[in-house]
Design a protein around this motif. Structure first.
Motif, short mmCIF file in Angstrom:
data_model
loop_
_atom_site.label_atom_id
_atom_site.label_comp_id
_atom_site.label_asym_id
_atom_site.label_seq_id
_atom_site.Cartn_x
_atom_site.Cartn_y
_atom_site.Cartn_z
N THR A 187 -4.92 -69.57 -68.81
CA THR A 187 -5.05 -68.47 -69.78
C THR A 187 -5.34 -67.16 -69.06
O THR A 187 -5.82 -67.15 -67.93
CB THR A 187 -6.19 -68.69 -70.80
OG1 THR A 187 -7.45 -68.41 -70.15
CG2 THR A 187 -6.19 -70.09 -71.37
N PRO A 189 -7.74 -63.85 -68.75
CA PRO A 189 -9.19 -63.79 -68.94
C PRO A 189 -9.54 -63.12 -70.27
O PRO A 189 -10.18 -62.08 -70.32
CB PRO A 189 -9.67 -62.98 -67.73
CG PRO A 189 -8.50 -62.19 -67.29
CD PRO A 189 -7.27 -62.92 -67.71
N SER A 230 -17.07 -64.69 -65.66
CA SER A 230 -17.76 -63.58 -64.99
C SER A 230 -18.43 -62.73 -66.06
O SER A 230 -18.14 -62.87 -67.25
CB SER A 230 -16.77 -62.73 -64.19
OG SER A 230 -15.84 -62.13 -65.06
N GLY A 240 -15.78 -58.61 -63.33
CA GLY A 240 -16.83 -58.98 -62.39
C GLY A 240 -16.38 -60.14 -61.52
O GLY A 240 -15.29 -60.69 -61.70
N LYS A 242 -16.17 -63.87 -60.43
CA LYS A 242 -16.25 -65.06 -61.28
C LYS A 242 -16.72 -66.29 -60.51
O LYS A 242 -16.59 -66.36 -59.29
CB LYS A 242 -14.88 -65.36 -61.88
CG LYS A 242 -13.84 -65.90 -60.90
CD LYS A 242 -12.54 -66.21 -61.62
CE LYS A 242 -11.36 -66.46 -60.71
NZ LYS A 242 -11.31 -67.81 -60.15
P1 ADP Z 1 -8.00 -68.39 -58.66
O1 ADP Z 1 -7.09 -67.84 -57.64
O2 ADP Z 1 -9.44 -68.34 -58.28
O3 ADP Z 1 -7.59 -69.72 -59.18
P2 ADP Z 1 -6.68 -66.97 -60.77
O4 ADP Z 1 -6.42 -65.54 -60.68
O5 ADP Z 1 -5.57 -67.92 -60.53
O6 ADP Z 1 -7.91 -67.34 -59.88
O7 ADP Z 1 -7.25 -67.24 -62.22
C1 ADP Z 1 -7.72 -68.49 -62.60
C2 ADP Z 1 -8.33 -68.36 -63.99
O8 ADP Z 1 -9.48 -67.52 -63.94
C3 ADP Z 1 -7.43 -67.74 -65.03
O9 ADP Z 1 -7.61 -68.42 -66.25
C4 ADP Z 1 -7.90 -66.31 -65.13
O10 ADP Z 1 -7.70 -65.80 -66.44
C5 ADP Z 1 -9.37 -66.45 -64.86
N1 ADP Z 1 -9.97 -65.27 -64.24
C6 ADP Z 1 -9.46 -64.50 -63.26
N2 ADP Z 1 -10.33 -63.53 -62.91
C7 ADP Z 1 -11.42 -63.69 -63.69
C8 ADP Z 1 -12.68 -63.00 -63.81
N3 ADP Z 1 -12.99 -61.97 -63.03
N4 ADP Z 1 -13.55 -63.46 -64.73
C9 ADP Z 1 -13.27 -64.53 -65.49
N5 ADP Z 1 -12.12 -65.19 -65.43
C10 ADP Z 1 -11.20 -64.79 -64.53
#
Ligand code: ADP
Ligand code: MG
Ligand code: ZN
Length: 510
Positions: A187, A189, A230, A240, A242
């Protein structure tokens, strides 16, 4: 730590989910013809392809691709015609190939969304949004993508603490699950409260079950989620840092784990600390999250297109043939149940969310009026659900005969039997195979609506208590209760209170 609602006054929580679903309803694995079966003897469903033997060539499972497209249609995604599989570097004994076959920048399904109706107590977690008259609101959740990948095998660590690898004497690996097709939905964020995250997961599960693409068993791990969360000060638009809660296996754990993490992060930030980007584990027993690993640099998976798998060029015809297979989804079903059977929104939603309950309801409520349909709904939502749970069965259990359910609903709707008696009849029908009409007759239940019998009882009571009749007529209206109580008592509590009350009042008023 502060309470969640306190924290959310000053901080906005930002949550994104990654939901994995194993396509357990398929017959065979993603790139080979090994069967998919939970609980089989270890390493009996393997072959050179899923064991990653040199020279073995993968062949994509067409049914699995149809399944992910269905998931995409059901979540309003665009279907990507030109996509391909990548190899993602991986080193752990549960995957003999040393790489995972997954998808790159373009997944089969991109840019979708689901709307969540948040209501009741859970809606109070969201403080920044105006609520409707019922105290609820709608949250719009973007879906980044749904991609296909393969699952790893399963490891069992012996001789260590709690089955963990640390300190284990021996580790066993079962490759039966290796190569099981998995779809991962990511999804945006867009979620703002633990309750929204819980509802999203629940809604997605209902959709996948309606599509029939997974058994979505959270206990067995065929549906699991990672929760990313976050905080940012209210009013801020920047994201922020996460943390990520891995492998959450129940709705409650998802809610509670995220709620804890929000409170923990607030405490760190408010005491001047910083949040580290890390993966954490929610411990439901201890009610806390602990660090699993800290992400120091970006992951370097060395992703590259899999040379053994040709890029896809899905034809319009193939895509259209999948689209027409899309079944009625829970939201549409709920709307139809409200329009067609006159069910209240809550009832319609409860039933429409469970495909088997919905099928049973529709069979039992065939051609009945709204009052009877409502009774059928009550039976399904309350009594039958309880029975199904208590018997570890399902709504498809053959002891639940739709015609019997319909009969009981009619008897309830026309006040032949009380709701208490309804429970008794239902139990006899389910547990002893009784015929509802015969049972009601054999147990003298229908006399409860025998007006003549009730009238005779009231006449007799009035003759025996002339002083009370006089007092009532003199203004002591409360004595109505005395007569009612006596009739109920004589009928062994089986009487229909509404009817008795009506007859007693009529007679006393003379
Ligand atoms: P990662 O590379 O750590 O797996 P992604 O960008 O692929 O991170 O995102 C993974 C999930 O985390 C997605 O569902 C995204 O919406 C969510 N996400 C990304 N950044 C944040 C944030 N700063 N705070 C909360 N959720 C986040
Ligand atoms: Mg991630
Ligand atoms: Zn295989």
């Amino acid at each position: 730590m502060k309470e969640l609602t306190e924290v959310l006054k000053d901080w906005e929580a930002v949550i994104g989910l990654e939901v994995h679903a194993e396509l357990t309803t398929l017959n065979t694995k993603m790139f080979c013809s090994c069967p998919i079966e939970f609980g089989a003897e270890p390493n009996t469903h393997t072959c050179p392809v899923c064991l990653g033997m040199p020279g073995a060539l993968p062949v994509p499972n067409k049914a699995a691709i149809e399944s992910i497209l269905l998931a995409g249609f059901a979540t309003n995604c665009d279907i990507e015609k030109h996509t391909m599989f990548y190899r993602k570097g991986y080193f752990y004994p549960d995957m003999a190939k040393n790489f995972q076959t997954t998808q790159g920048p373009k997944a089969f399904c991109m840019r979708g969304h689901l709307d969540l109706e948040v209501g009741g107590k859970g809606a109070t977690e969201r403080v920044d949004i105006e609520k409707d008259v019922d105290g609820g609101y709608v949250a719009h959740v973007g879906i980044t993508r749904i991609h296909m990948e393969e699952d790893a095998g399963k490891m069992t660590h012996l001789g260590g603490a709690e089955g963990r690898i640390d300190g284990a004497e021996r580790s066993l690996v079962d490759y039966n699950r290796a190569g099981t097709p998995l779809i991962e939905l990511v999804t945006e964020p867009d979620l703002r409260t633990p309750e929204e995250a819980r509802l999203f997961m629940q809604k997605l599960r209902q959709i996948y079950l309606a599509l029939g693409i997974s058994d979505c068993s959270m206990e067995e791990g065929s549906l699991r989620a990672d929760g990313n969360v976050s905080l940012r000060p209210r009013g801020s638009k920047e994201l922020g840092v996460k943390t990520e809660l891995k492998n959450i296996n129940s709705f409650k754990n998802l809610h509670d784990g995220l709620a804890y993490e929000i409170r923990r992060q607030a405490e760190v930030l408010e005491s001047g600390g910083v949040i580290r980007q890390e993966t954490r584990h929610w411990e439901p027993g201890a009610k806390r999250t602990i660090v699993m690993r800290v992400k120091e640099t970006a992951d370097d998976y060395r992703m590259f297109p899999d040379p053994d798998l040709a890029p896809f060029d899905l034809s319009d015809e193939f895509i259209e043939n999948v689209r027409v297979k899309l079944p009625e989804l829970p939201d549409a079903k709920r709307a139809r149940f409200m329009a067609e059977y006159g069910l209240p929104k809550y009832d319609a939603g409860e039933i429409a969310g469970d495909a088997l309950a919905a099928a049973l309801f529709e069979e039992a409520a065939q051609g009945v009026d709204a009052a009877v349909a409502k009774k059928v709904a009550n039976l399904v939502i309350n009594d039958l659900s309880a029975w199904v749970n208590a018997n570890s069965s399902s709504f498809a259990d053959e002891r639940i005969q739709p015609t019997s359910i319909a009969t009981i609903a009619v008897l309830l709707a026309d006040d032949t039997i009380s709701s208490k008696q309804g429970k008794e009849v239902l139990a006899a029908v389910l547990d002893e195979g009784a015929d509802p009409k015969e049972y009601v007759e054999a147990h003298g239940m229908q006399q409860t609506t025998d007006t003549g019998a009730i009238e005779a009882m009231v006449d007799e009571l009035m003759t025996a208590n002339p002083d009370k009749v006089e007092a009532y007529r003199g203004g002591k209206k409360g004595l109505q209760g005395f007569f009612m109580g006596q009739v109920m008592k004589q009928m062994g509590g089986q009487g229909n209170p509404k009817l008795i009350s009506q007859i007693v009042t009529e007679k006393l008023e003379g």
